[in-house]
Design a protein around this motif. Structure first.
Motif, mmCIF file in Angstrom:
data_model
loop_
_atom_site.group_PDB
_atom_site.id
_atom_site.type_symbol
_atom_site.label_atom_id
_atom_site.label_comp_id
_atom_site.label_asym_id
_atom_site.label_seq_id
_atom_site.Cartn_x
_atom_site.Cartn_y
_atom_site.Cartn_z
ATOM 1 N N GLN A 1 0.820 -1.204 0.000
ATOM 2 C CA GLN A 1 0.000 0.000 0.000
ATOM 3 C C GLN A 1 0.858 1.260 0.000
ATOM 4 O OE1 GLN A 1 -2.310 -1.330 3.418
ATOM 5 N NE2 GLN A 1 -4.188 -1.203 2.192
ATOM 6 N N LEU A 2 1.984 1.207 0.689
ATOM 7 C CA LEU A 2 2.920 2.327 0.636
ATOM 8 C C LEU A 2 3.369 2.567 -0.797
ATOM 9 C CD1 LEU A 2 4.810 4.424 1.922
ATOM 10 C CD2 LEU A 2 6.441 2.573 2.364
ATOM 11 N N ALA A 3 3.689 1.492 -1.514
ATOM 12 C CA ALA A 3 4.100 1.628 -2.912
ATOM 13 C C ALA A 3 2.965 2.169 -3.769
ATOM 14 C CB ALA A 3 4.570 0.278 -3.441
ATOM 15 N N GLU A 4 1.758 1.656 -3.582
ATOM 16 C CA GLU A 4 0.615 2.069 -4.393
ATOM 17 C C GLU A 4 0.271 3.540 -4.192
ATOM 18 O OE1 GLU A 4 -1.955 -2.093 -4.624
ATOM 19 O OE2 GLU A 4 -2.139 -0.791 -2.861
ATOM 20 N N SER A 5 0.632 4.086 -3.019
ATOM 21 C CA SER A 5 0.275 5.474 -2.710
ATOM 22 C C SER A 5 1.191 6.485 -3.377
ATOM 23 C CB SER A 5 0.295 5.690 -1.191
ATOM 24 O OG SER A 5 1.626 5.766 -0.693
ATOM 25 N N HIS A 6 2.312 6.065 -3.953
ATOM 26 C CA HIS A 6 3.231 6.997 -4.601
ATOM 27 C C HIS A 6 2.691 7.388 -5.973
ATOM 28 C CE1 HIS A 6 7.011 7.115 -2.084
ATOM 29 N NE2 HIS A 6 6.227 6.291 -1.428
ATOM 30 N N SER A 7 2.796 8.663 -6.287
ATOM 31 C CA SER A 7 2.169 9.169 -7.503
ATOM 32 C C SER A 7 2.721 8.505 -8.765
ATOM 33 C CB SER A 7 2.339 10.687 -7.588
ATOM 34 O OG SER A 7 3.707 11.047 -7.567
ATOM 35 N N ARG A 8 4.006 8.211 -8.786
ATOM 36 C CA ARG A 8 4.569 7.560 -9.971
ATOM 37 C C ARG A 8 3.919 6.205 -10.204
ATOM 38 N NH1 ARG A 8 8.543 3.799 -11.287
ATOM 39 N NH2 ARG A 8 9.471 4.141 -13.349
ATOM 40 N N ILE A 9 3.663 5.449 -9.141
ATOM 41 C CA ILE A 9 3.066 4.127 -9.265
ATOM 42 C C ILE A 9 1.577 4.245 -9.604
ATOM 43 C CG2 ILE A 9 2.736 1.908 -8.122
ATOM 44 C CD1 ILE A 9 5.698 2.893 -8.652
ATOM 45 N N ALA A 10 0.888 5.201 -8.976
ATOM 46 C CA ALA A 10 -0.544 5.369 -9.212
ATOM 47 C C ALA A 10 -0.853 5.720 -10.659
ATOM 48 C CB ALA A 10 -1.101 6.436 -8.282
ATOM 49 N N THR A 11 0.088 6.346 -11.360
ATOM 50 C CA THR A 11 -0.169 6.801 -12.722
ATOM 51 C C THR A 11 0.399 5.859 -13.787
ATOM 52 O OG1 THR A 11 1.788 8.229 -12.526
ATOM 53 C CG2 THR A 11 -0.349 9.238 -12.100
ATOM 54 N N LEU A 12 0.959 4.733 -13.369
ATOM 55 C CA LEU A 12 1.430 3.749 -14.337
ATOM 56 C C LEU A 12 0.263 2.967 -14.930
ATOM 57 C CD1 LEU A 12 4.504 2.219 -12.426
ATOM 58 C CD2 LEU A 12 4.567 3.836 -14.348
ATOM 59 N N THR A 13 0.493 2.329 -16.072
ATOM 60 C CA THR A 13 -0.494 1.386 -16.595
ATOM 61 C C THR A 13 -0.604 0.199 -15.638
ATOM 62 O OG1 THR A 13 1.158 0.149 -17.864
ATOM 63 C CG2 THR A 13 0.096 2.039 -18.959
ATOM 64 N N ASP A 14 -1.700 -0.536 -15.738
ATOM 65 C CA ASP A 14 -1.926 -1.654 -14.818
ATOM 66 C C ASP A 14 -0.792 -2.670 -14.876
ATOM 67 O OD1 ASP A 14 -4.291 -0.528 -14.049
ATOM 68 O OD2 ASP A 14 -5.565 -1.845 -15.257
ATOM 69 N N SER A 15 -0.322 -2.991 -16.061
ATOM 70 C CA SER A 15 0.722 -4.011 -16.185
ATOM 71 C C SER A 15 2.041 -3.522 -15.607
ATOM 72 C CB SER A 15 0.903 -4.416 -17.653
ATOM 73 O OG SER A 15 1.285 -3.298 -18.441
ATOM 74 N N ARG A 16 2.390 -2.264 -15.861
ATOM 75 C CA ARG A 16 3.647 -1.718 -15.320
ATOM 76 C C ARG A 16 3.554 -1.583 -13.803
ATOM 77 N NH1 ARG A 16 5.243 3.613 -18.336
ATOM 78 N NH2 ARG A 16 7.097 3.353 -17.028
ATOM 79 N N ARG A 17 2.373 -1.195 -13.309
ATOM 80 C CA ARG A 17 2.199 -1.076 -11.865
ATOM 81 C C ARG A 17 2.365 -2.437 -11.192
ATOM 82 N NH1 ARG A 17 -2.747 0.165 -11.751
ATOM 83 N NH2 ARG A 17 -2.365 2.374 -12.229
ATOM 84 N N GLU A 18 1.797 -3.460 -11.777
ATOM 85 C CA GLU A 18 1.903 -4.795 -11.173
ATOM 86 C C GLU A 18 3.355 -5.279 -11.184
ATOM 87 O OE1 GLU A 18 0.888 -7.896 -9.000
ATOM 88 O OE2 GLU A 18 -0.437 -6.215 -9.507
ATOM 89 N N THR A 19 4.111 -4.937 -12.208
ATOM 90 C CA THR A 19 5.528 -5.303 -12.246
ATOM 91 C C THR A 19 6.286 -4.686 -11.077
ATOM 92 O OG1 THR A 19 5.530 -5.534 -14.653
ATOM 93 C CG2 THR A 19 7.654 -5.142 -13.587
ATOM 94 N N VAL A 20 6.022 -3.399 -10.798
ATOM 95 C CA VAL A 20 6.679 -2.738 -9.673
ATOM 96 C C VAL A 20 6.240 -3.358 -8.353
ATOM 97 C CG1 VAL A 20 6.934 -0.565 -8.424
ATOM 98 C CG2 VAL A 20 6.971 -0.571 -10.923
ATOM 99 N N LEU A 21 4.950 -3.648 -8.221
ATOM 100 C CA LEU A 21 4.456 -4.222 -6.967
ATOM 101 C C LEU A 21 5.025 -5.617 -6.731
ATOM 102 C CD1 LEU A 21 0.737 -3.026 -7.048
ATOM 103 C CD2 LEU A 21 2.649 -2.077 -5.733
ATOM 104 N N GLU A 22 5.274 -6.353 -7.793
ATOM 105 C CA GLU A 22 5.941 -7.651 -7.641
ATOM 106 C C GLU A 22 7.373 -7.463 -7.133
ATOM 107 O OE1 GLU A 22 5.585 -9.494 -11.433
ATOM 108 O OE2 GLU A 22 3.454 -10.012 -11.163
ATOM 109 N N GLN A 23 8.056 -6.417 -7.598
ATOM 110 C CA GLN A 23 9.393 -6.115 -7.075
ATOM 111 C C GLN A 23 9.326 -5.777 -5.580
ATOM 112 O OE1 GLN A 23 11.070 -2.939 -9.425
ATOM 113 N NE2 GLN A 23 10.788 -4.020 -11.357
ATOM 114 N N VAL A 24 8.289 -5.019 -5.190
ATOM 115 C CA VAL A 24 8.112 -4.663 -3.783
ATOM 116 C C VAL A 24 7.862 -5.912 -2.941
ATOM 117 C CG1 VAL A 24 6.593 -3.439 -2.166
ATOM 118 C CG2 VAL A 24 7.328 -2.325 -4.293
ATOM 119 N N ASP A 25 7.037 -6.827 -3.452
ATOM 120 C CA ASP A 25 6.796 -8.083 -2.744
ATOM 121 C C ASP A 25 8.100 -8.864 -2.566
ATOM 122 O OD1 ASP A 25 4.086 -7.591 -2.541
ATOM 123 O OD2 ASP A 25 3.552 -8.811 -4.290
ATOM 124 N N ALA A 26 8.928 -8.869 -3.591
ATOM 125 C CA ALA A 26 10.195 -9.593 -3.522
ATOM 126 C C ALA A 26 11.128 -8.964 -2.486
ATOM 127 C CB ALA A 26 10.862 -9.623 -4.896
#
Length: 271
Positions: free
Chosen positions: A203-228
């Motif tokens: 949720q911390l990652a999702e709240s950042h403006s850069r992540i919020a404005t990405l396409t769904d696929s690019r956002r999920e890629t970043v969130l997978e990195q955060v999970d890792a």
């Protein structure tokens, strides 16, 4: 202070507007502010009329209210304020820093957490000076992750891009000193931590403006990195502790600002 830099092809307006869509994640994932930092800005007393400008979900406003002050939270996002309204002791108004919906000289303090870098400063600073009482205080605060910690540095690189080392800071001092609305700037820094689990780190990652404005696929890629990063760094059931420095700036209206205010309208009485 970290400016949560988003994708470069988006306007500042679009980036700022993105927060409303992630209000719940912002409230759950972002850290609060140290009580000592807010006390340093407002002083040790109680009962001030305090405006939290760009208040978001009210994390900073809540600290001021808990310290015994009368708090009005102003933000352009109705979605953010809908979360803020669930906090006790805070009045809310939709509005912007460039056009504050309050009377001349109506507050003792204006506080801004994680938002000043979004303002149009040439318009916002005269507005802030207008609503402040003589000898009122403007306080700016930013929570900055301590990127000396390796996993925090990896986290910020995931959020801000591989070429960013998590050390970008917006320094408000030149902006404040270049304005004729405020005199002198005092600074202070406070240390604190935020306990995170897997979900709240996401949720911390999702709240950042850069992540919020990405396409769904690019956002999920970043969130997978955060999970890792969480899987490699956390030691459940202990929380993952995100270290922060809270950088604080305090200034007061100039004589010119006070003079202009008295020309425009009388100072509002204390409530």
């Amino acid at each position: 202070m970290s400016t949560d830099e988003p994708a470069p092809d988006l306007s500042d307006t679009a980036r700022a507007a993105s927060f409303g869509a992630v209000a719940a994640a912002y409230d759950a994932g972002r850290p609060t502010f140290p009580v000592d930092a807010v006390t340093w800005i407002l002083g040790p007393g109680r009962g001030l009329q305090v405006l939290d400008l760009g208040a978001g979900t009210g994390k900073l406003a809540a600290i001021a209210a808990e310290l015994g002050h009368h708090v009005i939270a102003v933000d352009p996002s109705e979605e953010m304020l809908s979360v803020c309204r669930k906090r006790p002791g805070i009045d809310t108004m939709v509005g912007a820093a460039e056009s504050i919906p309050l009377a001349h000289g109506s507050v003792d303090a204006v506080i801004v957490g994680q938002a000043f870098h979004w303002f149009e400063h040439a318009r916002a600073l005269p507005e802030i000076a207008r609503v402040l009482r003589p000898n009122g205080v403007l306080g700016l605060l930013w929570n900055n992750p301590d990127v000396v910690v390796p996993w925090v540095r990896r986290m910020m690189q995931a959020l801000q891009g591989p070429d960013n080392h998590g050390t970008d800071r917006f320094d408000p001092v030149p902006t404040l000193l270049q304005s004729d609305m405020f005199d002198g700037v005092e600074t202070a820094r406070y240390r604190h931590w935020q306990d995170l689990d897997r979900g709240s780190l996401r949720q911390l990652a999702e709240s950042h403006s850069r992540i919020a404005t990405l396409t769904d696929s690019r956002r999920e890629t970043v969130l997978e990195q955060v999970d890792a990063i969480y899987e490699a760094s956390a030691r459940p059931p202990e929380p993952l502790r995100m270290p922060y420095f809270t950088d604080c700036f305090r200034t007061r209206p100039s004589d010119l600002a006070n003079y202009r205010r008295t020309l425009d309208a009388p100072v509002a009485p204390h409530l």
